[in-house]
Motif scaffolding. Structure first.
Motif, mmCIF file in Angstrom:
data_model
loop_
_atom_site.group_PDB
_atom_site.id
_atom_site.type_symbol
_atom_site.label_atom_id
_atom_site.label_comp_id
_atom_site.label_asym_id
_atom_site.label_seq_id
_atom_site.Cartn_x
_atom_site.Cartn_y
_atom_site.Cartn_z
ATOM 1 N N ILE A 1 -0.087 7.997 16.022
ATOM 2 C CA ILE A 1 -0.346 7.104 17.162
ATOM 3 C C ILE A 1 -1.571 6.255 16.856
ATOM 4 C CG2 ILE A 1 -1.081 7.063 19.598
ATOM 5 C CD1 ILE A 1 0.629 9.642 19.975
ATOM 6 N N GLU A 2 -2.548 6.886 16.254
ATOM 7 C CA GLU A 2 -3.785 6.173 15.962
ATOM 8 C C GLU A 2 -3.575 5.139 14.862
ATOM 9 O OE1 GLU A 2 -7.166 8.793 15.303
ATOM 10 O OE2 GLU A 2 -8.238 7.070 14.414
ATOM 11 N N CYS A 3 -2.916 5.576 13.772
ATOM 12 C CA CYS A 3 -2.687 4.655 12.636
ATOM 13 C C CYS A 3 -1.889 3.421 13.059
ATOM 14 C CB CYS A 3 -1.954 5.370 11.527
ATOM 15 S SG CYS A 3 -2.975 6.504 10.604
ATOM 16 N N LEU A 4 -0.981 3.625 13.951
ATOM 17 C CA LEU A 4 -0.096 2.507 14.339
ATOM 18 C C LEU A 4 -0.632 1.744 15.556
ATOM 19 C CD1 LEU A 4 3.434 4.208 14.010
ATOM 20 C CD2 LEU A 4 2.300 2.746 12.358
ATOM 21 N N PHE B 1 12.503 4.057 16.106
ATOM 22 C CA PHE B 1 11.666 3.619 14.976
ATOM 23 C C PHE B 1 11.267 4.853 14.183
ATOM 24 C CE2 PHE B 1 8.428 1.837 12.414
ATOM 25 C CZ PHE B 1 8.601 0.456 12.414
ATOM 26 N N VAL B 2 11.703 4.915 12.906
ATOM 27 C CA VAL B 2 11.453 6.096 12.056
ATOM 28 C C VAL B 2 10.255 5.804 11.149
ATOM 29 C CG1 VAL B 2 12.469 7.728 10.411
ATOM 30 C CG2 VAL B 2 13.926 6.625 12.100
ATOM 31 N N VAL B 3 9.307 6.732 11.141
ATOM 32 C CA VAL B 3 8.092 6.570 10.335
ATOM 33 C C VAL B 3 8.019 7.718 9.331
ATOM 34 C CG1 VAL B 3 5.554 6.466 10.439
ATOM 35 C CG2 VAL B 3 6.914 5.538 12.319
ATOM 36 N N ASP B 4 7.699 7.378 8.080
ATOM 37 C CA ASP B 4 7.460 8.423 7.069
ATOM 38 C C ASP B 4 6.008 8.882 7.249
ATOM 39 O OD1 ASP B 4 7.069 10.035 4.904
ATOM 40 O OD2 ASP B 4 7.834 8.591 3.426
ATOM 41 N N SER B 5 5.830 9.998 7.927
ATOM 42 C CA SER B 5 4.479 10.478 8.265
ATOM 43 C C SER B 5 3.719 10.929 7.026
ATOM 44 C CB SER B 5 4.568 11.666 9.237
ATOM 45 O OG SER B 5 5.462 11.368 10.278
ATOM 46 N N SER B 6 4.477 11.200 5.959
ATOM 47 C CA SER B 6 3.830 11.695 4.740
ATOM 48 C C SER B 6 3.302 10.551 3.872
ATOM 49 C CB SER B 6 4.812 12.547 3.945
ATOM 50 O OG SER B 6 5.871 11.745 3.457
ATOM 51 N N ASP B 7 3.659 9.339 4.227
ATOM 52 C CA ASP B 7 3.259 8.188 3.398
ATOM 53 C C ASP B 7 2.159 7.404 4.120
ATOM 54 O OD1 ASP B 7 3.104 6.165 1.564
ATOM 55 O OD2 ASP B 7 5.242 5.630 1.628
ATOM 56 N N GLU B 8 0.931 7.883 3.900
ATOM 57 C CA GLU B 8 -0.208 7.286 4.605
ATOM 58 C C GLU B 8 -0.472 5.865 4.124
ATOM 59 O OE1 GLU B 8 -3.311 10.306 4.794
ATOM 60 O OE2 GLU B 8 -4.570 8.880 5.923
ATOM 61 N N GLU B 9 -0.175 5.630 2.844
ATOM 62 C CA GLU B 9 -0.453 4.323 2.228
ATOM 63 C C GLU B 9 0.331 3.187 2.899
ATOM 64 O OE1 GLU B 9 0.205 4.486 -1.956
ATOM 65 O OE2 GLU B 9 -1.390 5.982 -2.250
#
Ligand code: GDP
Length: 427
Positions: A144-147, A94-102
């Motif tokens: 980890i927290e955001c997700l 699972f790839v997450v764009d860490s720079s895209d907080e929105e």
């Protein structure tokens, strides 16, 4: 010594392990960096990649694994196809764009949906917190927290590893070590639980195929029903149209097709010719001609038929036949003519005849009839050439026309006979 032997044994055991085929799915929101990561793993330059439409597939060899990675498009509308690949997947990247907080909330929902799926729950998941090179990118703990990652993976009993990385930093052997590490971890977990996973995958894929088959049949059935309904409607429509058009046709006059097949036209013409011939012969019969003339006509007709059949080759033979047949008649006519026309103008006519004869109407056997004396013969006595038959001379047709051979032969013979007669008389 004991540990050395144990290491050797485990190495030997791994060496003897068969090559395992493993399928992985790479998912995540669009623009997260999935394709860049896949290209980097494959050894291709990961920058300037076009967003994935649908999916792409990459194959690579990693130790004892032949790995197939399905890079699935992450657009909202295309996410529905992901589930089609779950059954055969041994693990998830699972790839997450860490720079895209929105988009973290959307990412969380999407991940929850993936892990919740019965064909994914319980399988290992590697989370790549990508784009760490970008300023302001969320670190491992924040992601980890955001997700709510811990909660999610515990809920769905999925073993999980998170790796902060950057897909564009390198590719091939120089690929970001975190990506490499994460991939090793995933394959290690799969290898560890391979049998259990493999059994589940076999079962899931069989079920999925059966489901797909059933869906296919249902779809085909739906299509068939729709087609039948449409055909029924068309038939009804055609029947309605057909009755109305029939009624229209009845009221219209029938027009014969002017374009008939050539064979039937020829047949029709032949029939007509046959009829004409019969009618002609009937008329001849009913004309009341003297029987002698009739016989002559018949003879001529028969002879002309023969000549038609033999196609001009029997011309000389025909001349001979006519000669015999007509000599009698000519003799009679000549006798009558001689008696009735002993006048002065007969000289003139004979001259005329001589001129014409020298031009055209010399019979075939001229040698027999032509006077051999070099001196011109004395003027012949009048023989009655004033008969209308002489005027027929210009009407002679070429020998090629077999239909007119009778006339030609008739006249030739006649002239020959007359000539001979004159000659005899002069002598
Ligand atoms: P996908 O839609 O998930 O497949 O995303 P792509 O792999 O197509 O990448 C989308 C964009 O992000 C591309 O322009 C990539 O060059 C860029 N990109 C991907 N990974 C990184 C990264 O680690 N750092 C930076 N700065 N850009 C990245």
């Amino acid at each position: 010594m004991f540990s050395l032997m144990a290491n050797c044994c485990s190495w030997f055991k791994r060496w003897r392990e068969p090559v395992r085929k493993v399928t992985l799915v790479m998912v995540g929101l669009d623009n997260a960096g999935k394709t860049a990561t896949a290209k980097g793993i494959q050894g291709e330059y990961p920058e300037d990649v076009a967003p994935t439409v649908g999916f792409s597939k990459i194959d690579l060899r990693q130790g004892k694994f032949e790995v197939t990675i399905f890079d699935l498009g992450g657009g909202k509308r295309i996410r529905g196809i992901w589930k089609n690949y779950y059954a055969e997947s041994y693990g998830v990247i699972f790839v997450v764009d860490s720079s895209d907080e929105e988009r973290m909330e959307e990412t969380k929902e999407t991940m929850s949906e993936v892990l919740r799926h019965p064909r994914i729950s319980g399988k290992p998941i590697l989370v790549l917190a990508n784009k760490q090179d970008k300023e302001g990118a969320l670190g491992e703990a924040d992601v980890i927290e955001c997700l709510s990652l811990e909660k999610l993976v515990n809920e769905h009993k999925c073993l999980c590893q998170i790796e902060p990385c950057s897909a564009v930093l390198g590719y091939g052997k120089k690929i970001d070590k975190s990506i490499k590490k994460g991939l090793y971890w995933l394959l290690h977990i799969i290898a560890r639980d391979f049998d259990a996973l493999n059994e589940r995958i076999q079962r899931d894929t069989t079920e999925q195929r059966a489901l797909e088959e059933q869906e296919k049949r249902e779809r085909a059935e739906r299509v068939r029903k729709l087609r039948e309904e449409r055909e029924q409607r068309e038939r009804e429509q055609a029947e309605l149209n057909g009755t109305s058009s029939l009624a229209e046709l009845d009221s219209e006059p029938i027009i014969v097709n002017p374009f008939q097949p050539i064979a039937s036209v020829i047949l029709e013409n032949e029939r007509k010719l046959e009829k004409d011939k019969k009618r002609h012969s009937m008329e001849k019969d009913s004309d009341g001609c003297p029987p002698k003339h009739k016989t002559e006509n018949e003879q001529i007709e028969t002879q002309s038929q023969i000549s038609d059949n033999s196609q001009k080759n029997n011309e000389l033979g025909i001349v001979e036949n006519y000669k015999e047949a007509l000599t009698q008649q000519l003799e009679n006519e000549d006798d009558t003519d001689q008696r009735s026309s002993e006048s002065d103008n007969s000289k003139k006519k004979t001259k005329k005849l001589r001129i014409k004869r020298s031009h055209r109407v010399e019979p075939v056997n001229t040698d027999d009839s032509a006077p051999k004396s070099p001196t011109p013969p004395p003027p012949p006595p009048p023989v009655g050439w004033g008969t209308p038959k002489v005027t027929r001379l210009p009407k002679l047709e070429p020998l090629g026309e077999t239909r007119h051979n009778a006339w030609y032969t008739f006249l030739c013979t006649w002239l020959m006979a007359s000539k001979q007669k004159i000659h005899d008389e002069l002598e």
